[in-house]
Design a protein around this motif. Structure first.
Motif, short mmCIF file in Angstrom:
data_model
loop_
_atom_site.label_atom_id
_atom_site.label_comp_id
_atom_site.label_asym_id
_atom_site.label_seq_id
_atom_site.Cartn_x
_atom_site.Cartn_y
_atom_site.Cartn_z
N ALA A 63 23.70 14.20 -5.38
CA ALA A 63 24.75 13.49 -6.13
C ALA A 63 25.43 14.42 -7.12
O ALA A 63 26.65 14.39 -7.29
N GLU A 64 24.63 15.28 -7.79
CA GLU A 64 25.21 16.22 -8.75
C GLU A 64 26.14 17.21 -8.05
O GLU A 64 27.23 17.51 -8.55
N ARG A 65 25.72 17.70 -6.88
CA ARG A 65 26.58 18.62 -6.13
C ARG A 65 27.87 17.92 -5.69
O ARG A 65 28.95 18.52 -5.74
N LEU A 66 27.75 16.65 -5.30
CA LEU A 66 28.94 15.91 -4.89
C LEU A 66 29.87 15.70 -6.07
O LEU A 66 31.09 15.92 -5.96
N PHE A 67 29.33 15.29 -7.22
CA PHE A 67 30.15 15.10 -8.41
C PHE A 67 30.81 16.41 -8.83
O PHE A 67 31.96 16.43 -9.29
N SER A 68 30.09 17.51 -8.70
CA SER A 68 30.65 18.82 -9.03
C SER A 68 31.83 19.13 -8.12
O SER A 68 32.87 19.64 -8.57
N SER A 69 31.69 18.82 -6.84
CA SER A 69 32.77 19.05 -5.87
C SER A 69 33.98 18.17 -6.19
O SER A 69 35.13 18.62 -6.12
N ILE A 70 33.70 16.90 -6.55
CA ILE A 70 34.79 15.97 -6.90
C ILE A 70 35.54 16.48 -8.12
O ILE A 70 36.78 16.50 -8.16
N ALA A 71 34.78 16.88 -9.15
CA ALA A 71 35.39 17.35 -10.39
C ALA A 71 36.25 18.58 -10.13
O ALA A 71 37.37 18.70 -10.66
N LEU A 120 32.41 8.63 -12.45
CA LEU A 120 33.60 8.71 -11.60
C LEU A 120 34.87 8.76 -12.45
O LEU A 120 35.82 9.47 -12.14
N GLU A 121 34.89 7.99 -13.52
CA GLU A 121 36.04 8.02 -14.41
C GLU A 121 36.19 9.41 -15.04
O GLU A 121 37.30 9.91 -15.22
N THR A 122 35.06 10.05 -15.34
CA THR A 122 35.09 11.37 -15.98
C THR A 122 35.57 12.46 -15.03
O THR A 122 36.37 13.33 -15.42
N VAL A 123 35.10 12.43 -13.79
CA VAL A 123 35.45 13.49 -12.83
C VAL A 123 36.76 13.19 -12.09
O VAL A 123 37.18 13.97 -11.24
N VAL A 178 33.87 5.38 -4.07
CA VAL A 178 34.32 6.73 -4.45
C VAL A 178 35.43 6.69 -5.50
O VAL A 178 35.73 7.72 -6.11
N VAL A 179 36.02 5.53 -5.70
CA VAL A 179 37.13 5.40 -6.65
C VAL A 179 36.63 4.75 -7.93
O VAL A 179 35.88 3.76 -7.89
N GLY A 180 37.05 5.28 -9.08
CA GLY A 180 36.69 4.69 -10.36
C GLY A 180 37.31 3.32 -10.54
O GLY A 180 38.38 3.03 -10.00
N PRO A 181 36.64 2.42 -11.28
CA PRO A 181 37.12 1.05 -11.43
C PRO A 181 38.52 0.94 -12.02
O PRO A 181 39.25 0.00 -11.71
#
Length: 550
Positions: A280-288, A9-12, A208-211
């Motif tokens: 999860a990968e598709r979701l992270f891709s969308s977030i990024a 989450l911190e990365t994306v 959904v939010v990074g720490p």
């Protein structure tokens, strides 16, 4: 398993466009929840009243003329120097009295029709109004348990959208209640749904939010409940008929629920812990993409690590985690205190000096203190501010109790309300911090269930809240009408001492498993409770992450 999800989450993008959208919808659930939860304060208004005069077919509470005034005093007995609100003489030539069968109300004070007025919950039947509030809070218990389990099993989005939609539709139906039994039953369902909605909305915000930016998201979201409280005062003033107010407070939730179907997404924590790595990968891709970031190339490998341990844990396993169990017990009490004090002081608004609409507006404004307190926790941490809120808020309520006993309310009324609202702000901060502080201590695999059980204790507190708030009507003590406020203050002070037993979580990654949660901030390695097999060194990684944020 170390918290690799938070790292991704911190990365994306810890708090980018994607997170603002999700947090806004989560906050809207709080806004709609405040409208539904606190509407009963205005539904249950009882304006000044007395028995209707038998010799005046068009009797009014206000004196019409001298003859009307004489008739009032012939029929209505005096009690403590004022007209009795519940009794009338059997005839105007006797001293025998009976309870009213019909009433007239002060339309200068309240021109609508409240629930108490329509269904006759006055005098000897006034307890029914308190019972309706208790039934509502029992519904909160059902929601805390049931929706918490649904959230962990079927997903945060399903729990949020389903709860908001069902609660709003039932709220609309409630406005057409033909008797108090129908109203109470439907309000039970509303309570269950919106308790679940608030719980799911909180979990979504946390996951959904990074720490590194979670505090800012919580501060933003914490604007919505006070906003709903203050907006309710506006609704209630212009819609003083209870059924119109109930309808008006339900429609915003329905509109928001429909929008959530299209815009709210499942959380990455849930997808990963359930082994749904491709989703999860598709979701992270969308977030990024939405946040303008780059997705790590080895994401799938990172997320699959220790999948089995994360996906198969059961609630009963926390018995073998003594540190987590102790912390869970403390949080149970803090949630109980929050539910007891927050709703008790909220229901007590109608008993304060002055205008109920203005007092509710002030109470909502006092809750805005949660915003700067949340931002301040980024520097000072959760622990110090919760302890401070408990002690300062509790002391304010104790002071309010003794001020009510010894000061002239006509002269010091404004000061008394101010001190009372400091206590209200304190318990509002505790309630907010309970949500995200406990979420940062509990493991992802059981986070919704454990927060749901804590919420269950808050609902037990909220069941007792109207009973304790009205306790002075049943028990005669030297504290008078301030007895309930005194009890709320004492429980807060006790909570302040217990909070010292909890760890600071600011800028630390959330634990994913029971083993990680059991060693969180203890400096020890995590071991399996069954075979003593070493499964990770969460504490060292967490401390490394925290130091990188300082």
């Amino acid at each position: 398993m170390s918290s690799k999800i938070d790292g991704v989450l911190e990365t994306v993008g810890a708090l980018g466009k994607y997170q603002w959208i999700q947090t806004s919808f989560a906050g809207y659930a709080y806004f709609a929840g405040a409208l539904q939860f606190l509407a009963i304060v205005f539904h249950g208004i009882t304006p000044n009243h007395r028995c209707s005069l038998p010799d005046w077919p068009e009797d009014t509470y206000q004196v019409i003329n001298e003859r009307h005034n004489e008739s009032i005093h012939q029929w209505i007995p005096m009690k403590n120097g004022e007209l009795d609100t519940c009794h009338i003489y059997t005839s105007n030539h006797t001293n025998q009295t009976r309870e009213c069968t019909q009433y007239v109300f002060d339309s200068m004070e309240y021109w609508g029709t409240s629930l108490n007025m329509q269904f006759g919950m006055l005098c000897s039947t006034a307890y029914i109004g308190t019972t309706v509030k208790v039934i509502f809070t029992v519904g909160q218990i059902a929601g805390a348990v049931v929706v918490g389990v649904i959230s962990d099993r079927f997903g945060r989005k399903t729990a949020l959208v389903g709860s908001v939609m069902v609660g709003s539709v039932v709220g609309i139906v409630t406005s057409f209640s033909v008797n108090i039994y129908m109203f109470a039953a439907l309000r039970f369902i509303i309570a269950a749904c919106y308790t679940g909605a608030v719980l799911a909305a909180h979990i979504i915000t946390m996951e959904v939010v990074g720490p590194s930016h979670r505090t800012y998201a919580i501060a933003f979201r914490s604007l919505f409940w006070p906003g709903g409280t203050m907006f309710l005062s506006l609704f209630a003033y212009y819609l003083q008929d209870w059924n119109y107010l109930q309808l008006a407070t339900s429609i915003p939730g329905l509109i928001g629920g429909i929008a959530m179907i299209f815009f709210v997404k499942e959380t990455p924590h849930f997808l990963v812990t359930k082994g749904q790595h491709e989703e999860a990968e598709r979701l992270f891709s969308s977030i990024a993409k939405m946040n303008g970031k780059t997705l790590p190339h080895d994401l799938i490998e990172q997320l699959k690590e220790d999948e089995e341990s994360a996906a198969t844990e059961k609630l009963s396993e926390i018995i073998h985690a003594p540190v987590l169990l102790k912390r869970f017990a403390v949080f149970l009490y803090l949630w109980f205190v929050a539910g007891l004090g927050f709703y008790g002081l909220g229901f007590n608004v109608t008993n304060l000096l002055g205008n109920v609409y203005i007092n509710n507006l002030i109470a909502g404004s006092a809750e805005l203190a949660t915003v700067p307190m949340t931002l301040l926790s980024k520097k000072l941490g959760r622990k110090a501010l919760v302890i401070g809120s408990l002690f300062i808020g509790g002391a304010s309520l104790l002071a309010s109790t003794f001020m009510g006993m010894h000061l002239d309310s006509n002269k010091y009324g404004s000061l008394m309300i101010l001190v009372y609202m400091i206590g209200k702000a304190g318990i509002a901060c505790v309630f907010l911090f309970d949500y995200f502080w406990s979420s940062e201590v509990f493991p992802t695999t059981l986070r919704s269930s454990l927060v749901g059980l804590c919420s269950l204790l808050a609902r037990i507190g909220s069941i007792l809240a109207p009973i304790i708030a009205d306790l002075s009507n049943q028990v005669d003590t030297i504290f008078g009408s301030n007895l309930g406020v005194l009890i709320f203050g004492i429980t807060m002070v006790i909570g302040g001492f217990l909070a010292f037993l909890l760890p600071e979580t600011n800028n630390y990654r959330m634990p994913e498993t029971i083993a990680e949660a059991n060693v969180f901030r203890t400096g020890r390695d995590a071991y399996s409770s069954t075979d003593n097999k070493k499964i990770g060194e969460f504490s060292s990684e967490a401390n490394l992450f925290a130091s990188s944020q300082l």
